[in-house]
Design a protein around this motif. Structure first.
Motif, PDB file in Angstrom:
ATOM      1  N   ASN A  10       0.850  -1.192   0.000  1.00 41.64           N
ATOM      2  CA  ASN A  10       0.000   0.000   0.000  1.00 41.64           C
ATOM      3  C   ASN A  10       0.885   1.242   0.000  1.00 41.64           C
ATOM      4  O   ASN A  10       1.089   1.866   1.031  1.00 41.64           O
ATOM      5  N   LEU A  11       1.387   1.595  -1.161  1.00 42.48           N
ATOM      6  CA  LEU A  11       2.269   2.748  -1.259  1.00 42.48           C
ATOM      7  C   LEU A  11       1.528   4.061  -1.133  1.00 42.48           C
ATOM      8  O   LEU A  11       2.151   5.106  -0.972  1.00 42.48           O
ATOM      9  N   THR A  12       0.195   4.033  -1.176  1.00 41.58           N
ATOM     10  CA  THR A  12      -0.555   5.277  -0.995  1.00 41.58           C
ATOM     11  C   THR A  12      -0.340   5.849   0.402  1.00 41.58           C
ATOM     12  O   THR A  12      -0.612   7.017   0.634  1.00 41.58           O
ATOM     13  N   LEU A  13       0.177   5.040   1.301  1.00 39.56           N
ATOM     14  CA  LEU A  13       0.501   5.534   2.637  1.00 39.56           C
ATOM     15  C   LEU A  13       1.730   6.442   2.617  1.00 39.56           C
ATOM     16  O   LEU A  13       2.123   6.980   3.640  1.00 39.56           O
ATOM     17  N   LEU A  14       2.291   6.620   1.441  1.00 40.84           N
ATOM     18  CA  LEU A  14       3.441   7.499   1.279  1.00 40.84           C
ATOM     19  C   LEU A  14       3.089   8.940   1.669  1.00 40.84           C
ATOM     20  O   LEU A  14       3.939   9.675   2.148  1.00 40.84           O
ATOM     21  N   LYS A  15       1.857   9.302   1.517  1.00 39.55           N
ATOM     22  CA  LYS A  15       1.429  10.659   1.895  1.00 39.55           C
ATOM     23  C   LYS A  15       1.597  10.884   3.396  1.00 39.55           C
ATOM     24  O   LYS A  15       1.994  11.960   3.829  1.00 39.55           O
ATOM     25  N   GLN A  16       1.344   9.865   4.191  1.00 36.80           N
ATOM     26  CA  GLN A  16       1.516   9.980   5.641  1.00 36.80           C
ATOM     27  C   GLN A  16       2.956   9.704   6.062  1.00 36.80           C
ATOM     28  O   GLN A  16       3.332   9.998   7.185  1.00 36.80           O
ATOM     29  N   ASN A  17       3.745   9.110   5.174  1.00 36.23           N
ATOM     30  CA  ASN A  17       5.132   8.723   5.489  1.00 36.23           C
ATOM     31  C   ASN A  17       6.067   9.127   4.351  1.00 36.23           C
ATOM     32  O   ASN A  17       6.712   8.278   3.738  1.00 36.23           O
ATOM     33  N   PRO A  18       6.182  10.427   4.058  1.00 34.26           N
ATOM     34  CA  PRO A  18       7.021  10.838   2.924  1.00 34.26           C
ATOM     35  C   PRO A  18       8.486  10.464   3.088  1.00 34.26           C
ATOM     36  O   PRO A  18       9.199  10.275   2.095  1.00 34.26           O
ATOM     37  N   ALA A  51      -4.871  18.989  -4.873  1.00 33.47           N
ATOM     38  CA  ALA A  51      -5.211  18.142  -6.021  1.00 33.47           C
ATOM     39  C   ALA A  51      -3.954  17.772  -6.811  1.00 33.47           C
ATOM     40  O   ALA A  51      -3.791  16.628  -7.248  1.00 33.47           O
ATOM     41  N   LEU A  52      -3.033  18.732  -6.979  1.00 37.96           N
ATOM     42  CA  LEU A  52      -1.789  18.461  -7.685  1.00 37.96           C
ATOM     43  C   LEU A  52      -0.917  17.497  -6.889  1.00 37.96           C
ATOM     44  O   LEU A  52      -0.333  16.569  -7.453  1.00 37.96           O
ATOM     45  N   LEU A  53      -0.865  17.699  -5.572  1.00 37.96           N
ATOM     46  CA  LEU A  53      -0.091  16.798  -4.709  1.00 37.96           C
ATOM     47  C   LEU A  53      -0.623  15.377  -4.814  1.00 37.96           C
ATOM     48  O   LEU A  53       0.149  14.432  -5.010  1.00 37.96           O
ATOM     49  N   LEU A  61       1.455  12.257  -6.268  1.00 36.22           N
ATOM     50  CA  LEU A  61       1.704  11.094  -5.412  1.00 36.22           C
ATOM     51  C   LEU A  61       1.182   9.818  -6.065  1.00 36.22           C
ATOM     52  O   LEU A  61       1.812   8.758  -5.969  1.00 36.22           O
ATOM     53  N   THR A  62       0.044   9.911  -6.755  1.00 39.34           N
ATOM     54  CA  THR A  62      -0.499   8.763  -7.479  1.00 39.34           C
ATOM     55  C   THR A  62       0.463   8.330  -8.583  1.00 39.34           C
ATOM     56  O   THR A  62       0.765   7.138  -8.734  1.00 39.34           O
ATOM     57  N   LYS A  63       0.970   9.301  -9.357  1.00 39.43           N
ATOM     58  CA  LYS A  63       1.935   8.973 -10.421  1.00 39.43           C
ATOM     59  C   LYS A  63       3.204   8.357  -9.823  1.00 39.43           C
ATOM     60  O   LYS A  63       3.742   7.385 -10.365  1.00 39.43           O
ATOM     61  N   LEU A  64       3.641   8.910  -8.721  1.00 39.62           N
ATOM     62  CA  LEU A  64       4.832   8.409  -8.047  1.00 39.62           C
ATOM     63  C   LEU A  64       4.626   6.966  -7.583  1.00 39.62           C
ATOM     64  O   LEU A  64       5.454   6.089  -7.836  1.00 39.62           O
ATOM     65  N   CYS A  65       3.499   6.717  -6.922  1.00 33.40           N
ATOM     66  CA  CYS A  65       3.197   5.362  -6.432  1.00 33.40           C
ATOM     67  C   CYS A  65       3.056   4.370  -7.578  1.00 33.40           C
ATOM     68  O   CYS A  65       3.568   3.246  -7.502  1.00 33.40           O
ATOM     69  N   ASN A  66       2.379   4.771  -8.649  1.00 32.24           N
ATOM     70  CA  ASN A  66       2.208   3.873  -9.797  1.00 32.24           C
ATOM     71  C   ASN A  66       3.549   3.491 -10.408  1.00 32.24           C
ATOM     72  O   ASN A  66       3.767   2.331 -10.777  1.00 32.24           O
ATOM     73  N   THR A  67       4.456   4.450 -10.490  1.00 36.73           N
ATOM     74  CA  THR A  67       5.795   4.178 -11.039  1.00 36.73           C
ATOM     75  C   THR A  67       6.555   3.221 -10.129  1.00 36.73           C
ATOM     76  O   THR A  67       7.159   2.249 -10.598  1.00 36.73           O
ATOM     77  N   LEU A  68       6.532   3.483  -8.836  1.00 35.54           N
ATOM     78  CA  LEU A  68       7.244   2.621  -7.886  1.00 35.54           C
ATOM     79  C   LEU A  68       6.679   1.201  -7.885  1.00 35.54           C
ATOM     80  O   LEU A  68       7.428   0.227  -7.879  1.00 35.54           O
ATOM     81  N   ILE A  69       5.361   1.092  -7.922  1.00 33.65           N
ATOM     82  CA  ILE A  69       4.715  -0.227  -7.905  1.00 33.65           C
ATOM     83  C   ILE A  69       5.155  -1.056  -9.122  1.00 33.65           C
ATOM     84  O   ILE A  69       5.459  -2.239  -9.004  1.00 33.65           O
ATOM     85  N   LYS A  70       5.221  -0.421 -10.294  1.00 33.68           N
ATOM     86  CA  LYS A  70       5.645  -1.130 -11.504  1.00 33.68           C
ATOM     87  C   LYS A  70       7.076  -1.646 -11.388  1.00 33.68           C
ATOM     88  O   LYS A  70       7.422  -2.669 -11.971  1.00 33.68           O
ATOM     89  N   LEU A  71       7.916  -0.912 -10.655  1.00 34.33           N
ATOM     90  CA  LEU A  71       9.344  -1.227 -10.623  1.00 34.33           C
ATOM     91  C   LEU A  71       9.809  -1.966  -9.373  1.00 34.33           C
ATOM     92  O   LEU A  71      10.993  -2.302  -9.263  1.00 34.33           O
ATOM     93  N   LEU A  72       8.915  -2.243  -8.413  1.00 36.31           N
ATOM     94  CA  LEU A  72       9.338  -2.966  -7.209  1.00 36.31           C
ATOM     95  C   LEU A  72       9.987  -4.286  -7.600  1.00 36.31           C
ATOM     96  O   LEU A  72       9.501  -5.000  -8.483  1.00 36.31           O
ATOM     97  N   ASP A  73      11.085  -4.616  -6.951  1.00 32.89           N
ATOM     98  CA  ASP A  73      11.854  -5.821  -7.263  1.00 32.89           C
ATOM     99  C   ASP A  73      11.165  -7.043  -6.668  1.00 32.89           C
ATOM    100  O   ASP A  73      11.274  -7.329  -5.481  1.00 32.89           O
ATOM    101  N   ARG A  74      10.481  -7.780  -7.494  1.00 33.58           N
ATOM    102  CA  ARG A  74       9.685  -8.916  -7.019  1.00 33.58           C
ATOM    103  C   ARG A  74      10.533 -10.140  -6.699  1.00 33.58           C
ATOM    104  O   ARG A  74      10.041 -11.084  -6.095  1.00 33.58           O
ATOM    105  N   ASP A  75      11.804 -10.111  -7.060  1.00 33.74           N
ATOM    106  CA  ASP A  75      12.706 -11.182  -6.624  1.00 33.74           C
ATOM    107  C   ASP A  75      13.073 -10.990  -5.148  1.00 33.74           C
ATOM    108  O   ASP A  75      13.218 -11.956  -4.406  1.00 33.74           O
ATOM    109  N   ILE A  76      13.207  -9.750  -4.737  1.00 32.94           N
ATOM    110  CA  ILE A  76      13.521  -9.464  -3.336  1.00 32.94           C
ATOM    111  C   ILE A  76      12.264  -9.516  -2.477  1.00 32.94           C
ATOM    112  O   ILE A  76      12.318  -9.888  -1.308  1.00 32.94           O
TER     113      ILE A  76
END
Length: 192
Positions: free
Chosen positions: A96-104, A149-151, A155-170
């Motif tokens: 749940n990377l959307t929690l990034l807003k509470q934990n920048p 709204a911009l934030l 944050l949504t774009k940031l989370c979507n990018t990170l989710i796509k690139l998370l290392d699933r081997d680790i």
């Protein structure tokens, strides 16, 4: 820490020449009551001494490295593992990377959880977000004057990018949908 552990050592008659060397030939005078630094060039006009000085400086650094670097590295690694484990808790084990807003402050660890790990500038380009947003989050905050709204959109774009690139081997639990075992979580935190 004694003066012998300083890379730039106190200048006095009792110290051997090795303690007076450093790459830029600057010597610092240290007064024990308080620190007073006076810099002066000691061999800028003596190029015939430079090779000897460089060799002495490298030897001094190598001795320092062997004596102190392993402990420093272990301490830094332990602190990093603690921070990564905190990021796991804050993001429900990266689910749940959307929690990034509470934990920048978790952003720098999340960048290291991707394959390949991302430099801040690379993430800015891939996600299409502002450098100010990333730099502010890396300091553990959100931009104070960014429109909500911009934030949220960034944050949504940031989370979507990170989710796509998370290392699933680790992080194998991301593929299986199961909760990570303690061993998987510990291994992943140590790798990151």
């Amino acid at each position: 820490m004694s003066a012998d552990h300083l890379l730039i050592a106190p200048r006095s008659a009792g110290f051997d020449r090795l303690h007076h060397m450093c790459y830029n030939r600057i010597i610092a005078d240290v007064v024990l009551v308080g620190v007073v630094l006076r810099s002066r060039m000691i061999n800028a006009d003596k190029p015939h001494l430079w090779k000897q000085d460089i060799a002495a400086s490298v030897d001094y650094f190598n001795r320092w490295f062997i004596d102190f670097a392993p402990e420093t590295f272990r301490n830094a690694r332990a602190e990093t593992v603690n921070q990564v484990e905190k990021t796991f808790r804050a993001t429900n084990d990266l689910r749940n990377l959307t929690l990034l807003k509470q934990n920048p402050e978790a952003l720098s660890n999340l960048r290291m959880c991707t394959a390949p790990p991302l430099a801040a500038d690379r993430l800015i380009g891939l996600a299409g977000v502002s450098k100010h947003l990333i730099n502010t989050m890396e300091r553990g905050k959100l931009p104070a004057r960014m429109a909500p709204a911009l934030l949220d959109g960034d944050l949504t774009k940031l989370c979507n990018t990170l989710i796509k690139l998370l290392d699933r081997d680790i992080f194998p639990w991301l593929n299986s949908g199961a909760n990570p075992t303690d061993q998987e979580r510990d291994r992943a935190a140590a790798i990151v």
